[in-house]
Motif scaffolding. Structure first.
Motif, short mmCIF file in Angstrom:
data_model
loop_
_atom_site.label_atom_id
_atom_site.label_comp_id
_atom_site.label_asym_id
_atom_site.label_seq_id
_atom_site.Cartn_x
_atom_site.Cartn_y
_atom_site.Cartn_z
N GLY A 174 0.81 -1.21 0.00
CA GLY A 174 0.00 0.00 0.00
C GLY A 174 0.84 1.26 0.00
N ASP A 175 0.19 2.42 0.05
CA ASP A 175 0.90 3.70 -0.04
C ASP A 175 1.86 3.93 1.11
OD1 ASP A 175 -0.37 4.25 -2.40
OD2 ASP A 175 -2.01 5.37 -1.44
N GLN A 176 1.44 3.62 2.34
CA GLN A 176 2.33 3.80 3.48
C GLN A 176 3.55 2.90 3.35
OE1 GLN A 176 0.61 2.85 7.26
NE2 GLN A 176 2.08 4.10 8.36
N GLU A 177 3.30 1.68 2.92
CA GLU A 177 4.38 0.72 2.70
C GLU A 177 5.33 1.22 1.62
OE1 GLU A 177 6.38 -2.84 3.47
OE2 GLU A 177 4.81 -1.81 4.53
N GLN A 178 4.81 1.88 0.62
CA GLN A 178 5.63 2.40 -0.47
C GLN A 178 6.70 3.33 0.06
OE1 GLN A 178 3.47 4.60 -3.41
NE2 GLN A 178 5.24 4.91 -4.69
N LEU A 179 6.35 4.17 1.02
CA LEU A 179 7.32 5.11 1.56
C LEU A 179 8.47 4.39 2.25
CD1 LEU A 179 4.83 7.75 3.01
CD2 LEU A 179 6.10 7.86 0.85
N ILE A 180 8.15 3.34 2.97
CA ILE A 180 9.19 2.56 3.65
C ILE A 180 10.10 1.90 2.63
CG2 ILE A 180 9.61 0.58 5.15
CD1 ILE A 180 6.87 1.27 6.48
N ILE A 181 9.51 1.27 1.63
CA ILE A 181 10.30 0.56 0.63
C ILE A 181 11.15 1.54 -0.18
CG2 ILE A 181 10.17 -0.92 -1.41
CD1 ILE A 181 9.55 -2.25 1.31
N LEU A 182 10.58 2.70 -0.50
CA LEU A 182 11.37 3.69 -1.22
C LEU A 182 12.60 4.08 -0.43
CD1 LEU A 182 8.59 5.94 -2.74
CD2 LEU A 182 10.16 4.46 -3.99
N GLY A 183 12.49 4.06 0.89
CA GLY A 183 13.63 4.34 1.75
C GLY A 183 14.72 3.29 1.63
N HIS A 184 14.39 2.10 1.16
CA HIS A 184 15.37 1.02 0.95
C HIS A 184 15.88 1.00 -0.48
CE1 HIS A 184 14.57 -0.51 4.90
NE2 HIS A 184 13.29 -0.70 4.63
N GLY A 185 15.62 2.08 -1.24
CA GLY A 185 16.12 2.16 -2.60
C GLY A 185 15.30 1.38 -3.60
N ALA A 186 14.00 1.30 -3.38
CA ALA A 186 13.16 0.50 -4.27
C ALA A 186 11.93 1.30 -4.68
CB ALA A 186 12.74 -0.78 -3.56
N LEU A 187 11.23 0.80 -5.66
CA LEU A 187 10.08 1.48 -6.24
C LEU A 187 8.91 0.52 -6.30
CD1 LEU A 187 8.84 3.83 -7.99
CD2 LEU A 187 9.81 2.62 -9.96
N ARG A 188 7.73 0.99 -5.91
CA ARG A 188 6.52 0.19 -6.01
C ARG A 188 5.87 0.43 -7.36
NH1 ARG A 188 1.82 1.16 -6.08
NH2 ARG A 188 0.73 2.52 -4.75
N VAL A 189 5.44 -0.62 -8.00
CA VAL A 189 4.77 -0.51 -9.30
C VAL A 189 3.32 -0.95 -9.10
CG1 VAL A 189 4.72 -1.35 -11.67
CG2 VAL A 189 6.91 -0.91 -10.55
N PRO A 190 2.36 -0.17 -9.57
CA PRO A 190 0.95 -0.52 -9.39
C PRO A 190 0.57 -1.83 -10.09
CG PRO A 190 1.20 1.75 -10.17
CD PRO A 190 2.55 1.10 -10.25
N ALA A 191 -0.50 -2.44 -9.60
CA ALA A 191 -0.96 -3.73 -10.11
C ALA A 191 -1.27 -3.67 -11.60
CB ALA A 191 -2.19 -4.19 -9.33
N ASP A 192 -1.87 -2.58 -12.06
CA ASP A 192 -2.23 -2.50 -13.48
C ASP A 192 -0.99 -2.44 -14.37
OD1 ASP A 192 -1.67 0.07 -12.57
OD2 ASP A 192 -3.24 1.03 -13.75
N LEU A 193 0.06 -1.77 -13.91
CA LEU A 193 1.31 -1.72 -14.68
C LEU A 193 1.98 -3.09 -14.71
CD1 LEU A 193 3.34 -0.01 -16.28
CD2 LEU A 193 4.43 0.57 -14.12
N PHE A 194 1.92 -3.79 -13.58
CA PHE A 194 2.50 -5.13 -13.54
C PHE A 194 1.72 -6.07 -14.44
CE2 PHE A 194 3.03 -9.32 -11.30
CZ PHE A 194 4.32 -9.53 -11.74
N ARG A 195 0.41 -5.92 -14.47
CA ARG A 195 -0.42 -6.74 -15.36
C ARG A 195 -0.01 -6.50 -16.82
NH1 ARG A 195 -5.41 -9.64 -14.97
NH2 ARG A 195 -5.83 -10.36 -17.07
N MET A 196 0.22 -5.24 -17.17
CA MET A 196 0.66 -4.93 -18.54
C MET A 196 2.00 -5.60 -18.84
SD MET A 196 -0.76 -0.98 -19.00
CE MET A 196 0.87 -0.37 -19.08
N GLU A 197 2.90 -5.62 -17.87
CA GLU A 197 4.20 -6.28 -18.05
C GLU A 197 4.02 -7.78 -18.25
OE1 GLU A 197 8.24 -7.67 -17.91
OE2 GLU A 197 7.19 -5.99 -18.80
N LEU A 198 3.14 -8.39 -17.47
CA LEU A 198 2.88 -9.82 -17.62
C LEU A 198 2.29 -10.12 -19.00
CD1 LEU A 198 1.43 -10.82 -14.14
CD2 LEU A 198 3.67 -11.43 -15.08
#
Length: 199
Positions: free
Chosen positions: A129-153
Protein backbone atom coordinates in the motif's frame (compact mmCIF):
# COMPACT_ATOMS: atom_id res chain seq x y z
CA UNK A 1 -6.54 -3.55 0.52
CA UNK A 2 -6.47 -1.32 -2.50
CA UNK A 3 -5.25 -2.07 -6.00
CA UNK A 4 -1.64 -1.43 -5.07
CA UNK A 5 0.53 -3.86 -6.85
CA UNK A 6 3.75 -5.62 -6.86
CA UNK A 7 6.71 -4.15 -7.51
CA UNK A 8 9.57 -2.50 -5.93
CA UNK A 9 12.78 -2.19 -7.85
CA UNK A 10 15.92 -1.69 -5.81
CA UNK A 11 18.41 0.85 -7.17
CA UNK A 12 16.34 1.71 -10.23
CA UNK A 13 17.60 4.86 -11.99
CA UNK A 14 15.23 7.83 -12.18
CA UNK A 15 13.03 7.81 -15.28
CA UNK A 16 13.81 4.20 -16.23
CA UNK A 17 11.02 1.64 -16.43
CA UNK A 18 11.37 -1.04 -13.76
CA UNK A 19 10.99 -3.62 -16.53
CA UNK A 20 13.96 -2.38 -18.58
CA UNK A 21 17.08 -4.48 -18.16
CA UNK A 22 19.16 -3.00 -15.42
CA UNK A 23 22.36 -4.62 -16.61
CA UNK A 24 25.05 -4.51 -14.00
CA UNK A 25 22.51 -3.82 -11.26
CA UNK A 26 22.83 -7.34 -9.87
CA UNK A 27 20.25 -10.09 -9.76
CA UNK A 28 16.60 -9.20 -10.17
CA UNK A 29 14.03 -10.23 -7.58
CA UNK A 30 10.30 -10.12 -8.14
CA UNK A 31 8.32 -10.11 -4.89
CA UNK A 32 4.59 -10.29 -5.47
CA UNK A 33 1.80 -9.79 -2.94
CA UNK A 34 -0.40 -12.58 -4.27
CA UNK A 35 -3.74 -11.54 -2.81
CA UNK A 36 -3.12 -7.94 -3.83
CA UNK A 37 -2.74 -9.06 -7.43
CA UNK A 38 -5.67 -11.47 -7.34
CA UNK A 39 -8.06 -8.85 -5.97
CA UNK A 40 -6.75 -6.02 -8.17
CA UNK A 41 -7.42 -7.85 -11.45
CA UNK A 42 -11.09 -8.36 -12.33
CA UNK A 43 -10.71 -11.77 -14.00
CA UNK A 44 -8.73 -13.14 -11.05
CA UNK A 45 -11.14 -11.53 -8.58
CA UNK A 46 -14.12 -13.27 -10.27
CA UNK A 47 -12.31 -16.60 -10.15
CA UNK A 48 -11.34 -16.08 -6.48
CA UNK A 49 -14.96 -15.46 -5.44
CA UNK A 50 -15.77 -19.11 -6.07
CA UNK A 51 -12.35 -20.77 -6.20
CA UNK A 52 -9.60 -18.96 -4.31
CA UNK A 53 -7.26 -21.95 -4.72
CA UNK A 54 -7.74 -21.82 -8.50
CA UNK A 55 -6.94 -18.10 -8.54
CA UNK A 56 -3.75 -18.72 -6.54
CA UNK A 57 -2.80 -21.57 -8.88
CA UNK A 58 -3.40 -19.43 -11.98
CA UNK A 59 -1.21 -16.65 -10.55
CA UNK A 60 1.55 -19.14 -9.67
CA UNK A 61 1.48 -20.56 -13.20
CA UNK A 62 1.57 -17.08 -14.76
CA UNK A 63 4.58 -16.13 -12.62
CA UNK A 64 6.35 -19.41 -13.48
CA UNK A 65 6.10 -18.52 -17.16
CA UNK A 66 7.29 -14.99 -16.42
CA UNK A 67 10.28 -16.27 -14.44
CA UNK A 68 11.21 -18.76 -17.12
CA UNK A 69 11.36 -16.03 -19.72
CA UNK A 70 12.73 -13.08 -17.69
CA UNK A 71 15.10 -15.16 -15.52
CA UNK A 72 14.47 -13.20 -12.31
CA UNK A 73 14.07 -14.75 -8.86
CA UNK A 74 10.32 -14.79 -8.12
CA UNK A 75 8.92 -14.84 -4.59
CA UNK A 76 5.13 -14.96 -4.42
CA UNK A 77 3.78 -14.01 -0.99
CA UNK A 78 0.32 -14.82 0.37
CA UNK A 79 -0.95 -13.32 3.61
CA UNK A 80 -1.72 -15.79 6.36
CA UNK A 81 -1.87 -13.12 9.06
CA UNK A 82 -5.56 -13.92 9.76
CA UNK A 83 -4.93 -17.65 9.97
CA UNK A 84 -5.00 -18.70 13.65
CA UNK A 85 -1.81 -20.44 14.71
CA UNK A 86 -0.39 -20.03 11.21
CA UNK A 87 3.28 -20.92 11.33
CA UNK A 88 4.11 -19.75 7.83
CA UNK A 89 5.56 -21.82 5.05
CA UNK A 90 7.95 -21.48 2.15
CA UNK A 91 7.83 -23.88 -0.76
CA UNK A 92 9.17 -24.18 -4.25
CA UNK A 93 6.62 -24.35 -7.05
CA UNK A 94 8.43 -25.26 -10.26
CA UNK A 95 10.81 -22.29 -10.70
CA UNK A 96 9.38 -19.83 -8.14
CA UNK A 97 9.20 -19.62 -4.35
CA UNK A 98 5.79 -19.37 -2.67
CA UNK A 99 5.56 -17.95 0.83
CA UNK A 100 2.61 -18.11 3.21
CA UNK A 101 3.31 -15.64 5.99
CA UNK A 102 2.95 -16.62 9.62
CA UNK A 103 0.12 -15.49 11.88
CA UNK A 104 0.09 -11.70 12.41
CA UNK A 105 2.51 -11.10 9.50
CA UNK A 106 1.19 -9.37 6.39
CA UNK A 107 2.57 -9.89 2.92
CA UNK A 108 3.58 -6.22 2.98
CA UNK A 109 5.66 -6.76 6.13
CA UNK A 110 7.34 -9.83 4.65
CA UNK A 111 8.06 -8.05 1.36
CA UNK A 112 9.44 -5.03 3.21
CA UNK A 113 11.80 -7.28 5.16
CA UNK A 114 13.01 -9.14 2.08
CA UNK A 115 13.35 -5.93 0.06
CA UNK A 116 15.49 -4.47 2.83
CA UNK A 117 17.66 -7.61 2.84
CA UNK A 118 18.21 -7.60 -0.92
CA UNK A 119 18.30 -3.80 -1.23
CA UNK A 120 22.07 -3.80 -1.09
CA UNK A 121 22.37 -5.47 -4.46
CA UNK A 122 20.10 -6.27 -7.32
CA UNK A 123 16.64 -5.24 -8.31
CA UNK A 124 13.71 -6.22 -6.12
CA UNK A 125 10.05 -6.15 -7.04
CA UNK A 126 7.14 -6.52 -4.61
CA UNK A 127 3.79 -5.03 -3.60
CA UNK A 128 2.13 -2.96 -0.94
CA UNK A 129 0.00 0.00 0.00
CA UNK A 130 0.90 3.70 -0.04
CA UNK A 131 2.33 3.80 3.48
CA UNK A 132 4.38 0.72 2.70
CA UNK A 133 5.63 2.40 -0.47
CA UNK A 134 7.32 5.11 1.56
CA UNK A 135 9.19 2.56 3.65
CA UNK A 136 10.30 0.56 0.63
CA UNK A 137 11.37 3.69 -1.22
CA UNK A 138 13.63 4.34 1.75
CA UNK A 139 15.37 1.02 0.95
CA UNK A 140 16.12 2.16 -2.60
CA UNK A 141 13.16 0.50 -4.27
CA UNK A 142 10.08 1.48 -6.24
CA UNK A 143 6.52 0.19 -6.01
CA UNK A 144 4.77 -0.51 -9.30
CA UNK A 145 0.95 -0.52 -9.39
CA UNK A 146 -0.96 -3.73 -10.11
CA UNK A 147 -2.23 -2.50 -13.48
CA UNK A 148 1.31 -1.72 -14.68
CA UNK A 149 2.50 -5.13 -13.54
CA UNK A 150 -0.42 -6.74 -15.36
CA UNK A 151 0.66 -4.93 -18.54
CA UNK A 152 4.20 -6.28 -18.05
CA UNK A 153 2.88 -9.82 -17.62
CA UNK A 154 0.76 -9.50 -20.77
CA UNK A 155 3.67 -8.03 -22.72
CA UNK A 156 5.89 -10.89 -21.58
CA UNK A 157 3.21 -13.46 -22.52
CA UNK A 158 3.11 -11.91 -25.99
CA UNK A 159 6.89 -12.14 -26.27
CA UNK A 160 6.79 -15.79 -25.18
CA UNK A 161 4.12 -16.54 -27.79
CA UNK A 162 6.09 -14.78 -30.53
CA UNK A 163 9.29 -16.61 -29.52
CA UNK A 164 7.55 -19.99 -29.58
CA UNK A 165 5.87 -19.30 -32.91
CA UNK A 166 9.16 -18.21 -34.47
CA UNK A 167 11.01 -21.25 -33.16
CA UNK A 168 8.22 -23.62 -34.14
CA UNK A 169 8.24 -22.26 -37.70
CA UNK A 170 12.03 -22.52 -37.82
CA UNK A 171 11.95 -26.03 -36.38
CA UNK A 172 9.24 -27.13 -38.82
CA UNK A 173 11.20 -25.79 -41.77
CA UNK A 174 14.37 -27.45 -40.49
CA UNK A 175 12.48 -30.71 -39.97
CA UNK A 176 11.04 -30.56 -43.49
CA UNK A 177 14.45 -29.76 -44.95
CA UNK A 178 16.08 -32.58 -42.98
CA UNK A 179 13.36 -35.02 -44.05
CA UNK A 180 13.82 -34.03 -47.70
CA UNK A 181 17.59 -34.43 -47.41
CA UNK A 182 17.17 -37.84 -45.78
CA UNK A 183 14.68 -38.84 -48.47
CA UNK A 184 17.04 -37.60 -51.17
CA UNK A 185 19.96 -39.38 -49.54
CA UNK A 186 17.96 -42.60 -49.24
CA UNK A 187 16.94 -42.46 -52.89
CA UNK A 188 20.57 -41.99 -53.96
CA UNK A 189 22.00 -44.69 -51.72
CA UNK A 190 20.21 -47.66 -53.31
CA UNK A 191 21.03 -46.34 -56.75
CA UNK A 192 24.74 -46.24 -55.93
CA UNK A 193 24.59 -49.75 -54.54
CA UNK A 194 22.87 -50.99 -57.70
CA UNK A 195 25.45 -49.29 -59.92
CA UNK A 196 28.33 -51.18 -58.37
CA UNK A 197 27.23 -54.79 -57.76
CA UNK A 198 30.73 -56.22 -58.06
CA UNK A 199 32.31 -54.27 -55.25
Amino acid sequence: RGPAGPARVARQPEGVSPWDGGAGAGPEYLLVDGYNMIFAWEDFKRLARDHLDAARQALMDLLCNYQGFRKCAVILVFDAYKVPRGTGAVSRYHNIHVVYTKEAETADAFIEKVTYEIGGGGRGLGGGGDQEQLIILGHGALRVPADLFRMELERTSGEITAFLEKNNRLKKSLNVRAALERAGGSAKAPKRAADSPGK
